[in-house]
Design a protein around this motif. Structure first.
Motif, PDB file in Angstrom:
ATOM      1  N   CYS A  29       0.828  -1.209   0.000  1.00 11.52           N
ATOM      2  CA  CYS A  29       0.000   0.000   0.000  1.00 11.52           C
ATOM      3  C   CYS A  29       0.865   1.263   0.000  1.00 11.52           C
ATOM      4  O   CYS A  29       1.926   1.294   0.614  1.00 11.52           O
ATOM      5  CB  CYS A  29      -0.902  -0.024   1.232  1.00 11.52           C
ATOM      6  SG  CYS A  29      -2.098   1.294   1.311  1.00 11.52           S
ATOM      7  N   ILE A  30       0.379   2.280  -0.694  1.00 13.81           N
ATOM      8  CA  ILE A  30       0.957   3.626  -0.657  1.00 13.81           C
ATOM      9  C   ILE A  30      -0.129   4.537  -0.086  1.00 13.81           C
ATOM     10  O   ILE A  30      -1.260   4.546  -0.579  1.00 13.81           O
ATOM     11  CB  ILE A  30       1.319   4.128  -2.076  1.00 13.81           C
ATOM     12  CG1 ILE A  30       2.305   3.193  -2.769  1.00 13.81           C
ATOM     13  CG2 ILE A  30       1.822   5.560  -2.043  1.00 13.81           C
ATOM     14  CD1 ILE A  30       3.704   3.250  -2.252  1.00 13.81           C
ATOM     15  N   GLU A  31       0.207   5.303   0.953  1.00 20.17           N
ATOM     16  CA  GLU A  31      -0.755   6.234   1.537  1.00 20.17           C
ATOM     17  C   GLU A  31      -0.170   7.644   1.479  1.00 20.17           C
ATOM     18  O   GLU A  31       1.021   7.832   1.708  1.00 20.17           O
ATOM     19  CB  GLU A  31      -1.058   5.875   2.985  1.00 20.17           C
ATOM     20  CG  GLU A  31      -1.749   4.538   3.124  1.00 20.17           C
ATOM     21  CD  GLU A  31      -1.959   4.155   4.562  1.00 20.17           C
ATOM     22  OE1 GLU A  31      -3.104   3.894   4.942  1.00 20.17           O
ATOM     23  OE2 GLU A  31      -0.959   4.122   5.319  1.00 20.17           O
ATOM     24  N   VAL A  32      -1.017   8.613   1.172  1.00 22.24           N
ATOM     25  CA  VAL A  32      -0.603  10.011   1.074  1.00 22.24           C
ATOM     26  C   VAL A  32      -1.318  10.779   2.178  1.00 22.24           C
ATOM     27  O   VAL A  32      -2.542  10.690   2.327  1.00 22.24           O
ATOM     28  CB  VAL A  32      -0.957  10.597  -0.317  1.00 22.24           C
ATOM     29  CG1 VAL A  32      -0.494  12.030  -0.422  1.00 22.24           C
ATOM     30  CG2 VAL A  32      -0.350   9.742  -1.429  1.00 22.24           C
ATOM     31  N   PHE A  33      -0.536  11.539   2.964  1.00 25.05           N
ATOM     32  CA  PHE A  33      -1.079  12.281   4.102  1.00 25.05           C
ATOM     33  C   PHE A  33      -0.796  13.771   3.947  1.00 25.05           C
ATOM     34  O   PHE A  33       0.281  14.162   3.494  1.00 25.05           O
ATOM     35  CB  PHE A  33      -0.416  11.818   5.409  1.00 25.05           C
ATOM     36  CG  PHE A  33      -0.745  10.407   5.804  1.00 25.05           C
ATOM     37  CD1 PHE A  33      -1.783  10.147   6.670  1.00 25.05           C
ATOM     38  CD2 PHE A  33      -0.010   9.340   5.310  1.00 25.05           C
ATOM     39  CE1 PHE A  33      -2.089   8.854   7.043  1.00 25.05           C
ATOM     40  CE2 PHE A  33      -0.299   8.041   5.673  1.00 25.05           C
ATOM     41  CZ  PHE A  33      -1.346   7.793   6.545  1.00 25.05           C
ATOM     42  N   PHE A  34      -1.765  14.585   4.338  1.00 23.44           N
ATOM     43  CA  PHE A  34      -1.605  16.035   4.400  1.00 23.44           C
ATOM     44  C   PHE A  34      -2.004  16.464   5.805  1.00 23.44           C
ATOM     45  O   PHE A  34      -3.139  16.226   6.230  1.00 23.44           O
ATOM     46  CB  PHE A  34      -2.472  16.730   3.348  1.00 23.44           C
ATOM     47  CG  PHE A  34      -2.314  18.218   3.334  1.00 23.44           C
ATOM     48  CD1 PHE A  34      -1.146  18.794   2.879  1.00 23.44           C
ATOM     49  CD2 PHE A  34      -3.324  19.039   3.790  1.00 23.44           C
ATOM     50  CE1 PHE A  34      -0.987  20.173   2.863  1.00 23.44           C
ATOM     51  CE2 PHE A  34      -3.184  20.418   3.779  1.00 23.44           C
ATOM     52  CZ  PHE A  34      -2.000  20.986   3.317  1.00 23.44           C
TER      53      PHE A  34
ATOM     54  N   ALA B 208      -5.181   9.965   0.357  1.00 19.00           N
ATOM     55  CA  ALA B 208      -5.218   8.968  -0.715  1.00 19.00           C
ATOM     56  C   ALA B 208      -4.590   7.675  -0.217  1.00 19.00           C
ATOM     57  O   ALA B 208      -3.706   7.693   0.634  1.00 19.00           O
ATOM     58  CB  ALA B 208      -4.478   9.475  -1.946  1.00 19.00           C
ATOM     59  N   SER B 209      -5.089   6.576  -0.764  1.00 21.22           N
ATOM     60  CA  SER B 209      -4.543   5.262  -0.452  1.00 21.22           C
ATOM     61  C   SER B 209      -4.602   4.425  -1.722  1.00 21.22           C
ATOM     62  O   SER B 209      -5.635   4.382  -2.397  1.00 21.22           O
ATOM     63  CB  SER B 209      -5.380   4.618   0.661  1.00 21.22           C
ATOM     64  OG  SER B 209      -4.895   3.330   0.942  1.00 21.22           O
TER      65      SER B 209
END
Length: 64
Positions: free
Chosen positions: A50-55, A61-62
């Motif tokens: 998995c790739i997760e994007v955090f702000f 996004a996942s």
């Protein structure tokens, strides 16, 4: 005391900026974010599947 049911996962953290096409690059692959975050720096968590994007510590996004 019992051990956790699932093993710990090793994560690789990095930072990136969401590009004008709302994509960010991790390795050789591009992953989508959201147009709302264009130009913003985000944190990226990479694990085995998995790739997760955090702000600001919120996942935006996942990608499996």
């Amino acid at each position: 005391m019992l051990l956790p049911a699932s093993p710990n996962e090793t994560a690789l953290w990095s930072t990136a900026t969401i590009q004008p096409d709302y994509l960010t690059t991790v390795g050789d692959c591009k992953y989508s974010g959201s147009y709302e975050f264009i130009g913003k720096k985000v944190d990226i968590r990479t694990i085995d599947n998995c790739i997760e994007v955090f702000f600001h510590n919120n996942r935006i996004a996942s990608h499996v």
